[in-house]
Design a protein around this motif. Structure first.
Motif, PDB file in Angstrom:
ATOM      1  N   SER A   7       0.723  -1.178   0.024  1.00 52.42           N
ATOM      2  CA  SER A   7      -0.093  -0.121  -0.027  1.00 52.42           C
ATOM      3  C   SER A   7       0.981   1.251  -0.108  1.00 52.42           C
ATOM      4  O   SER A   7       2.168   1.243   0.296  1.00 52.42           O
ATOM      5  N   GLY A   8       0.052   2.440   0.058  1.00 51.81           N
ATOM      6  CA  GLY A   8       0.909   3.418  -0.510  1.00 51.81           C
ATOM      7  C   GLY A   8       1.468   4.153  -1.632  1.00 51.81           C
ATOM      8  O   GLY A   8       1.825   5.399  -1.574  1.00 51.81           O
ATOM      9  N   GLY A   9       1.209   3.488  -2.606  1.00 55.06           N
ATOM     10  CA  GLY A   9       1.393   4.187  -3.913  1.00 55.06           C
ATOM     11  C   GLY A   9       0.425   5.365  -4.279  1.00 55.06           C
ATOM     12  O   GLY A   9      -0.769   5.153  -3.917  1.00 55.06           O
ATOM     13  N   ARG A  10       0.955   6.234  -5.022  1.00 54.14           N
ATOM     14  CA  ARG A  10       0.067   7.571  -5.490  1.00 54.14           C
ATOM     15  C   ARG A  10       0.843   8.170  -6.418  1.00 54.14           C
ATOM     16  O   ARG A  10       2.047   8.026  -6.815  1.00 54.14           O
ATOM     17  N   VAL A  11       0.087   9.286  -6.825  1.00 53.14           N
ATOM     18  CA  VAL A  11       0.751  10.265  -7.781  1.00 53.14           C
ATOM     19  C   VAL A  11       1.371  11.304  -6.929  1.00 53.14           C
ATOM     20  O   VAL A  11       0.767  11.923  -6.064  1.00 53.14           O
ATOM     21  N   VAL A  12       2.809  11.430  -7.206  1.00 54.46           N
ATOM     22  CA  VAL A  12       3.671  12.516  -6.415  1.00 54.46           C
ATOM     23  C   VAL A  12       4.310  13.272  -7.592  1.00 54.46           C
ATOM     24  O   VAL A  12       4.408  13.153  -8.812  1.00 54.46           O
ATOM     25  N   LEU A  18       7.402   9.824  -0.396  1.00 54.86           N
ATOM     26  CA  LEU A  18       6.093   8.904   0.015  1.00 54.86           C
ATOM     27  C   LEU A  18       6.824   7.654   0.627  1.00 54.86           C
ATOM     28  O   LEU A  18       7.895   7.436   0.653  1.00 54.86           O
ATOM     29  N   THR A  19       5.744   6.908   1.332  1.00 51.50           N
ATOM     30  CA  THR A  19       6.339   5.713   2.131  1.00 51.50           C
ATOM     31  C   THR A  19       5.359   4.419   1.533  1.00 51.50           C
ATOM     32  O   THR A  19       4.085   4.569   1.746  1.00 51.50           O
ATOM     33  N   LEU A  20       6.080   3.550   1.022  1.00 52.43           N
ATOM     34  CA  LEU A  20       5.159   2.257   0.930  1.00 52.43           C
ATOM     35  C   LEU A  20       5.277   1.448   1.986  1.00 52.43           C
ATOM     36  O   LEU A  20       6.356   1.291   2.782  1.00 52.43           O
ATOM     37  N   THR A  21       4.189   0.443   2.154  1.00 52.97           N
ATOM     38  CA  THR A  21       4.269  -0.371   3.246  1.00 52.97           C
ATOM     39  C   THR A  21       3.797  -1.930   2.598  1.00 52.97           C
ATOM     40  O   THR A  21       2.868  -1.782   1.880  1.00 52.97           O
ATOM     41  N   CYS A  22       4.610  -2.715   3.351  1.00 52.95           N
ATOM     42  CA  CYS A  22       4.225  -4.084   2.878  1.00 52.95           C
ATOM     43  C   CYS A  22       3.738  -4.818   4.063  1.00 52.95           C
ATOM     44  O   CYS A  22       4.427  -5.111   5.282  1.00 52.95           O
ATOM     45  N   ASP A  23       2.592  -5.104   4.248  1.00 51.91           N
ATOM     46  CA  ASP A  23       1.656  -5.922   5.364  1.00 51.91           C
ATOM     47  C   ASP A  23       1.808  -7.247   5.176  1.00 51.91           C
ATOM     48  O   ASP A  23       1.496  -7.772   4.135  1.00 51.91           O
ATOM     49  N   ALA A  90       6.563   3.436 -11.343  1.00 51.60           N
ATOM     50  CA  ALA A  90       6.707   1.901 -11.649  1.00 51.60           C
ATOM     51  C   ALA A  90       5.719   1.199 -10.505  1.00 51.60           C
ATOM     52  O   ALA A  90       5.013   1.938  -9.860  1.00 51.60           O
ATOM     53  N   ILE A  91       5.244   0.102 -10.890  1.00 53.46           N
ATOM     54  CA  ILE A  91       4.408  -0.603 -10.088  1.00 53.46           C
ATOM     55  C   ILE A  91       5.497  -1.206  -9.097  1.00 53.46           C
ATOM     56  O   ILE A  91       6.318  -1.921  -9.644  1.00 53.46           O
ATOM     57  N   TYR A  92       5.226  -1.289  -7.644  1.00 56.29           N
ATOM     58  CA  TYR A  92       6.161  -1.630  -6.634  1.00 56.29           C
ATOM     59  C   TYR A  92       5.629  -2.788  -5.937  1.00 56.29           C
ATOM     60  O   TYR A  92       4.501  -2.776  -5.756  1.00 56.29           O
ATOM     61  N   TYR A  93       6.419  -3.943  -6.021  1.00 58.37           N
ATOM     62  CA  TYR A  93       5.974  -5.267  -5.344  1.00 58.37           C
ATOM     63  C   TYR A  93       6.886  -5.603  -4.074  1.00 58.37           C
ATOM     64  O   TYR A  93       8.344  -5.129  -4.411  1.00 58.37           O
ATOM     65  N   CYS A  94       6.143  -6.161  -2.969  1.00 52.47           N
ATOM     66  CA  CYS A  94       7.148  -6.645  -2.223  1.00 52.47           C
ATOM     67  C   CYS A  94       7.288  -8.096  -2.352  1.00 52.47           C
ATOM     68  O   CYS A  94       6.194  -8.810  -2.741  1.00 52.47           O
ATOM     69  N   ALA A  95       8.203  -8.703  -1.625  1.00 53.55           N
ATOM     70  CA  ALA A  95       8.388 -10.118  -1.890  1.00 53.55           C
ATOM     71  C   ALA A  95       9.220 -10.640  -0.396  1.00 53.55           C
ATOM     72  O   ALA A  95       9.896 -10.094   0.002  1.00 53.55           O
ATOM     73  N   ALA A  96       8.983 -11.975  -0.489  1.00 55.18           N
ATOM     74  CA  ALA A  96       9.512 -12.308   0.778  1.00 55.18           C
ATOM     75  C   ALA A  96      10.100 -13.850   0.696  1.00 55.18           C
ATOM     76  O   ALA A  96       9.813 -14.892  -0.352  1.00 55.18           O
ATOM     77  N   ASP A 110       9.731 -16.410  -2.849  1.00 56.93           N
ATOM     78  CA  ASP A 110       8.776 -17.330  -2.595  1.00 56.93           C
ATOM     79  C   ASP A 110       7.134 -16.550  -2.695  1.00 56.93           C
ATOM     80  O   ASP A 110       6.315 -17.131  -3.303  1.00 56.93           O
ATOM     81  N   SER A 111       7.071 -15.684  -2.103  1.00 58.43           N
ATOM     82  CA  SER A 111       5.756 -15.058  -1.853  1.00 58.43           C
ATOM     83  C   SER A 111       5.951 -13.404  -2.645  1.00 58.43           C
ATOM     84  O   SER A 111       6.913 -12.759  -2.175  1.00 58.43           O
ATOM     85  N   TRP A 112       4.831 -13.052  -3.205  1.00 54.64           N
ATOM     86  CA  TRP A 112       4.561 -11.761  -3.669  1.00 54.64           C
ATOM     87  C   TRP A 112       3.319 -11.138  -3.434  1.00 54.64           C
ATOM     88  O   TRP A 112       2.397 -11.688  -3.296  1.00 54.64           O
ATOM     89  N   GLY A 113       3.394  -9.974  -3.490  1.00 54.04           N
ATOM     90  CA  GLY A 113       2.058  -8.988  -2.952  1.00 54.04           C
ATOM     91  C   GLY A 113       1.565  -8.811  -4.442  1.00 54.04           C
ATOM     92  O   GLY A 113       2.291  -9.044  -5.662  1.00 54.04           O
ATOM     93  N   GLN A 114       0.500  -7.854  -4.483  1.00 55.49           N
ATOM     94  CA  GLN A 114      -0.132  -7.576  -5.745  1.00 55.49           C
ATOM     95  C   GLN A 114       0.441  -6.459  -6.570  1.00 55.49           C
ATOM     96  O   GLN A 114       0.297  -5.841  -7.833  1.00 55.49           O
ATOM     97  N   GLY A 115       1.013  -5.630  -5.585  1.00 56.07           N
ATOM     98  CA  GLY A 115       1.709  -4.471  -6.273  1.00 56.07           C
ATOM     99  C   GLY A 115       1.014  -3.124  -5.769  1.00 56.07           C
ATOM    100  O   GLY A 115      -0.264  -3.144  -5.626  1.00 56.07           O
ATOM    101  N   THR A 116       1.703  -1.997  -5.986  1.00 54.98           N
ATOM    102  CA  THR A 116       1.018  -0.656  -5.566  1.00 54.98           C
ATOM    103  C   THR A 116       1.970   0.376  -6.706  1.00 54.98           C
ATOM    104  O   THR A 116       2.966   0.293  -6.826  1.00 54.98           O
ATOM    105  N   GLN A 117       0.995   0.970  -7.447  1.00 57.11           N
ATOM    106  CA  GLN A 117       1.574   1.980  -8.300  1.00 57.11           C
ATOM    107  C   GLN A 117       2.029   3.395  -7.704  1.00 57.11           C
ATOM    108  O   GLN A 117       1.326   4.058  -7.037  1.00 57.11           O
TER     109      GLN A 117
END
Length: 122
Positions: A7-12, A18-23, A90-96, A110-117
């Motif tokens: 979460s946290g993606g937006r237009v700047v 800005l801060t992106l968060t991976c929950d 870009a679309i930003y993804y977190c992975a674990a 192994d694990s990926w989120g859906q991404g945030t723009q």
């Protein structure tokens, strides 16, 4: 297996922060390396930064501008992005992955989120 949500993606504007968060849920992130990758239109997914319980690593183009941190109480990882530039769009993804040394290549996770723009206007 851990499940991730970005979460946290937006237009700047260029120069903004800005801060992106991976929950995470399903497991504690303390056992994982968490990587951030990004993918711009027409380009391959590229490594941005990663953090484990022993180290943090950054891609050269974001060093000094981006900072990774872990919030163990909230089971989350934050990517603080300062002085953004249009090339950060870009679309930003977190992975674990359960490794002590965080990999820099996407197939190692192994694990990926859906991404945030994230969109940076000039």
């Amino acid at each position: 297996q851990v499940n991730l949500v970005e979460s946290g993606g937006r237009v700047v504007q260029a120069g903004d922060s800005l801060t992106l968060t991976c929950d995470a849920n399903g497991d504690t992130l303390r056992r994982y390396s968490i990587g951030w990758f990004r993918q711009a239109p027409g380009k391959d997914r590229e490594f941005v930064a990663a953090i484990s319980w022993i180290t943090t690593v950054y891609e050269d183009s974001v060093k000094g501008r981006f900072t990774l941190s872990r919030d163990n109480d909230k089971n989350a990882v934050h990517l603080q992005m300062n002085n953004v530039i249009p090339e950060d769009t870009a679309i930003y993804y977190c992975a674990a992955v359960r490794r002590a040394v965080p990999p820099r290549t996407a197939p190692d996770y192994d694990s990926w989120g859906q991404g945030t723009q994230v969109t940076v206007s000039s």
